[in-house]
Structure formats: structure tokens, C-alpha cells
Design a protein around this motif. Structure first.
Motif: not given
Lengths: 202, 305
Positions: B250-257, B260-280
Motif C-alpha cells: 500500500s502507498k496509503n495505509i500506515k502500519a500503526e493502524i 493483527p500481528k501477522n500483517i506487514l505493511i509494505v510501502n517501500n518496494m514496487t509491486w513485482p518486488a513485493t510479490v516475488i520477494k514474499f514468494m522467496w
């Protein structure tokens, strides 16, 4: 005419003088020379041109008329520049001091049907350097690619001139730009002073 | 030079003839063509990413650099995948292609893939250790790049630190931003295929989603323009999939709001980088804590500062 000249800027003094001589020959023939030897090698382009080139994703070599390389001392990027210039169909003059051997890949390109007409490999001496360069310029000027009007600039005209051009080209198949180009070509053909300038520099 | 996707006029058994049509290429480097995938690159799947990485890995010590010819439509995914499958690279891997679907005689430049290929081959001879894109007049770090819609030969862009070089007359490399790897290459042959990719939209059926995610190792949500997550979705992640790591891109959602502890907000990577990094990352650990740690760690220059 714009030409990019490249040579080994770390070469010994004797060769550096030769490079300056090449730049002088080109400049005296009315060529705008850009070179890796100068600090600002992009000085032939306005800041607007550079901004546009950057934005459109073009490379500067596309915007020059020819490439001249003095390769007596090997330049690592000369192969790349030759390849890129050939891709963009720019004539290339590759110079080597007499007695130095051309790289076998260059010799191959110099014979290949698709590239030979654009790549001129020349060994030179002090006596014939100027002639080789001026003959090359003539080839660039007369070459097939040079006949395509590809250089753009903005020309502001008065309503009077616009009216005249419209009247002159009305009901003809030529555009106002073609008419103006034709006029300038005619002026070049009839300009004795310019003809003398060209022949003096040959 | 690895061919990964169809090129007009190129057949698998006629690679050398195709190269012979570009004699000028031989003056820059000695080229060995390798055929990886022959259909249009729109058909490329993660299996082809792994195959491509393996083809490069087995040649890494024999060649100075690698050029990959690929269609531009999904090149960001393939090149980004390579940056995670071949970490700590010791050679440049340069992706290129043609900005035009076909090159016609009407195209006044008629250079097609040729100029890009020459630039890419030259860059592949440089002392670089990254996966890059070379199209137009810019050399970009692949996993920080995004496609742009401007009418330009530069069809990709990257933030300033992801622009590794530029061509004026020659190719200038910006030494301050290039990554210098030390030691041996780390190659991987696996990416998790058990990732549920969710695009947040009002029509999203949470009941169906709850069933779909049952056997997944991770969930990744592209939240688009949303500023908050729907309450039912948070409930789903908190109660039903609480042991599964969830990445919200997300570019708009802030982590502090997010609770759940299993959720991680990512706003410092491109979409392809986020998906593929997660897969790795999911092939390295299944734990939520470790996954969050690895996702926050800069693995291959993908994090945009």
C-alpha cells in the motif's frame, strides 16, 4: 554538420597534438565537433535539446551526422560506438596511424555488405590526414542519409511571408516547407562564395 | 545472450543466422546465444524464471556478463524474480527488448531491438553485479523499476538511486548507486507457489477468499488506493488466518493502524518486488516473525529509501 570525435584522452602528448589537429581540420571545415577530449562534450546541443533527448530516451549519437575515431591507442568503448553508429546508420571514419593494424572485427565490418558503406577504415600519415578527413566530410555531406531533411529548428515568420508562401504553394503539390528548402538549395548551388569556402577546405 | 520470449524472425534452430544479421554486435563482445523460452513472453510463468536463473547460474563463471532478451510487458516480473533467485551476483544480468511490438519500414528509426541490444551487450561487459533493465537511454535497477506511460523510448523509470547509468555519447555508470557484492553467488531454485494474491476492491468476496487461503503459506494484498482495510478483511486475517503471514502492499495505509500481528505493511518496494520477494521469503521460513524480518531486510537492492 555535427560530428562526434573520440580518441584516447590518456594518450601521449604526440598523439594528443594529432587529436587537436583532427579537431582543427574538422572545425575549419565548418563542422561542429563534439568530443570526449573536451570537458563538456555535449556543447553542440542546447539545454532544451538535451532535455528533450533525455526525456524521449534517445542517445546523442542519433543526433550527430557522423562519428570519427582515432584508434591508434585502443579505446575500450570504440567497438560500442562503432556498433551504435552503424545501428543508427551514421557514417564512421576510423583512423589509425600508418603501420598500425586494424582489429579483425573492424576489418570484417569494413567488408560486410550491410556495414561497409558506412564504415571507412583509413591508415594515415601527417601528409594525407587532412585529405582523408575532408574526403570523408564530402561523403557525409553527399551521403544518402544526409539527403533526408532531419534537422529541426523553429522559424518564426511574419504574416506577410506566410501569405506569400501560401499563395506560392496554393494548388501545387509542394508544402511551404518544401518550397523553402528548395529555395535554400538553389541559393547554395548559386553561392560562389560558399563554393569557394568548400573547395578551399577540401 | 539468453532469449526468453519470441522475437520476430528468430527461430530456435537459427540463432546464429539471426545474430549474423547484426554483424556490428561482434565488435563489442563474443556472444553465445542460449534459447530459454520460445513462446511470446506473456506466457512466462515462475517455472521459466527458475529455468532462466539456472541457465545463468551454470554459466556464471564462464562469461563476463549476461543479456536477456524479453518482451517488455512483463519483464519487470522476470527481471525482479532473477534478482531474488540469483542473490549476491558476481556478473551483470541485463534485460532488454523492443519498445515496439513490430518494426516496420514506416518506423523512421527502424532500429527495433538493435540499439537496445547493443547498449545491453556493452553494459554486460562492465563491472556490475546487478540485474538491470537497459532500454532507451537509461540503465535501471530492475527490482526498483516501474513502467511509465509517457511517449518515450524510456518506458521504465526508477527512483534516483535505482538509475545506475545513462547514455549520452557513451554509457556512464553512476558508481555511487551501484551495488558491489562480495563473496559467492547465492542461487535459489524455488519460489513459493502457495501465495494468495488479492486485489482489494468492493466486489471482493471474503467467504470465497477464506476458503481459497486455507492451504496457502502467505497472503499478499494489493490495496490500490485504499487508505484503510475493510473491517471484515482484518477480522479474517486476525481470526481465521492468524498463523499465515499477510503482506499489505500500500502507498496509503500506515502500519500503526493495523492490529493483527501477522500483517506487514509494505510501502517501500514496487509491486513485482513485493510479490516475488514474499514468494522467496516463504521458501526460507514459514514463521510470521521471521517472514516479517526478511521482508524488511534489503535482500537484492529492492528497497527504495
Amino acid at each position: 554538420m555535427k560530428i562526434y570525435f573520440t580518441a584516447d584522452n590518456q594518450a601521449e602528448e604526440k598523439l594528443q597534438k594529432r587529436f587537436s589537429q583532427i579537431v582543427d581540420i574538422l572545425s575549419n571545415a565548418g563542422v561542429l565537433v563534439m568530443s570526449n577530449l573536451a570537458q563538456r562534450n555535449i556543447s553542440g546541443f542546447s539545454s532544451q535539446d538535451l532535455e528533450k533527448i533525455e526525456r524521449t530516451g534517445e542517445v546523442l549519437l542519433e543526433r550527430v551526422d557522423a562519428l570519427v575515431i582515432e584508434g591508434t591507442r585502443n579505446i575500450p568503448e570504440s567497438g560500442y560506438l562503432v556498433a551504435l553508429a552503424l545501428t543508427h546508420k551514421k557514417p564512421i571514419l576510423y583512423l589509425l596511424e600508418n603501420g598500425k593494424a586494424f582489429n579483425k572485427n573492424l576489418l570484417y565490418l569494413g567488408k560486410d555488405q550491410s556495414t561497409a558503406k558506412l564504415l571507412q577504415l583509413e591508415s594515415y600519415s601527417d601528409a594525407d590526414l587532412e585529405k582523408i578527413i575532408l574526403d570523408f566530410l564530402q561523403l557525409v555531406e553527399k551521403g544518402e542519409e544526409r539527403q533526408v531533411p532531419s534537422i529541426k529548428f523553429t522559424l518564426r515568420i511574419t504574416p506577410r511571408i506566410e501569405r506569400y508562401l501560401r499563395w506560392k504553394t496554393h494548388n501545387t503539390k509542394i508544402s511551404k516547407a518544401d518550397y523553402l528548402r528548395g529555395m535554400v538549395e538553389g541559393m547554395i548551388d548559386n553561392d560562389e562564395g560558399y563554393k569557394k569556402f568548400i573547395s578551399d577546405n577540401r | 545472450m539468453l532469449i526468453c520470449g519470441s522475437i520476430p524472425g528468430l527461430q530456435k534452430d537459427k540463432l546464429n543466422e539471426w545474430l549474423a544479421q547484426m554483424p556490428e554486435v561482434s565488435i563489442i563482445a563474443e556472444i553465445e546465444p542460449v534459447f530459454v523460452f520460445g513462446k511470446s513472453s506473456v506466457n512466462i510463468t515462475p517455472e521459466i524464471w527458475i529455468k532462466l536463473a539456472q541457465e545463468i547460474r551454470q554459466r556464471i563463471d564462464k562469461f563476463a556478463g549476461f543479456v536477456v532478451i524479453h518482451g517488455v510487458g512483463n519483464v519487470l516480473f522476470t527481471s525482479t524474480a532473477l534478482s531474488f533467485l540469483l542473490q549476491n551476483l558476481t556478473r551483470p544480468v541485463i534485460f532488454t527488448g523492443s519498445q515496439f511490438a513490430s518494426v516496420s519500414e514506416q518506423d523512421p528509426r527502424r532500429t527495433g531491438i538493435r540499439a537496445n541490444l547493443i547498449n545491453a551487450i556493452q553494459v554486460a561487459t562492465f563491472d556490475l553485479t546487478e540485474v538491470c533493465l537497459m532500454l532507451g537511454n537509461k540503465l535501471l535497477r530492475a527490482n526498483q523499476s516501474e513502467m511509465i506511460t509517457e511517449e518515450s523510448l524510456n518506458i521504465f523509470s526508477a527512483p534516483a538511486n535505482g538509475v545506475l547509468g545513462r547514455i549520452d555519447f557513451s554509457i556512464r555508470i553512476f558508481e555511487k548507486v551501484v551495488r558491489r557484492n562480495k563473496g559467492k553467488i547465492k542461487s535459489f531454485d524455488e519460489l513459493s507457489s502457495k501465495v494468495e494474491i488479492v486485489h482489494l476492491e468492493p466486489m471482493l468476496d471474503l467467504k470465497t477468499l477464506a476458503k481459497r487461503v486455507a492451504d496457502k503459506e502467505g497472503i499478499i494484498v494489493n490495496s490500490g488506493d485504499y487508505h484503510r482495510l475493510p473491517e471484515d478483511l482484518i477480522f479474517l486475517f486476525e481470526k481465521i488466518t492468524r498463523d499465515v503471514p499477510v503482506v499489505i502492499w500500500s502507498k496509503n495505509i500506515k502500519a500503526e493502524i493495523i492490529g493483527p500481528k501477522n500483517i506487514l505493511i509494505v510501502n517501500n518496494m514496487t509491486w513485482p518486488a513485493t510479490v516475488i520477494k514474499f514468494m522467496w521469503v516463504l521458501t526460507q521460513s514459514k514463521s510470521v516473525k521471521k517472514t516479517k524480518e526478511l521482508m524488511a531486510h534489503d535482500v537484492a537492492g529492492e528497497i527504495i529509501y
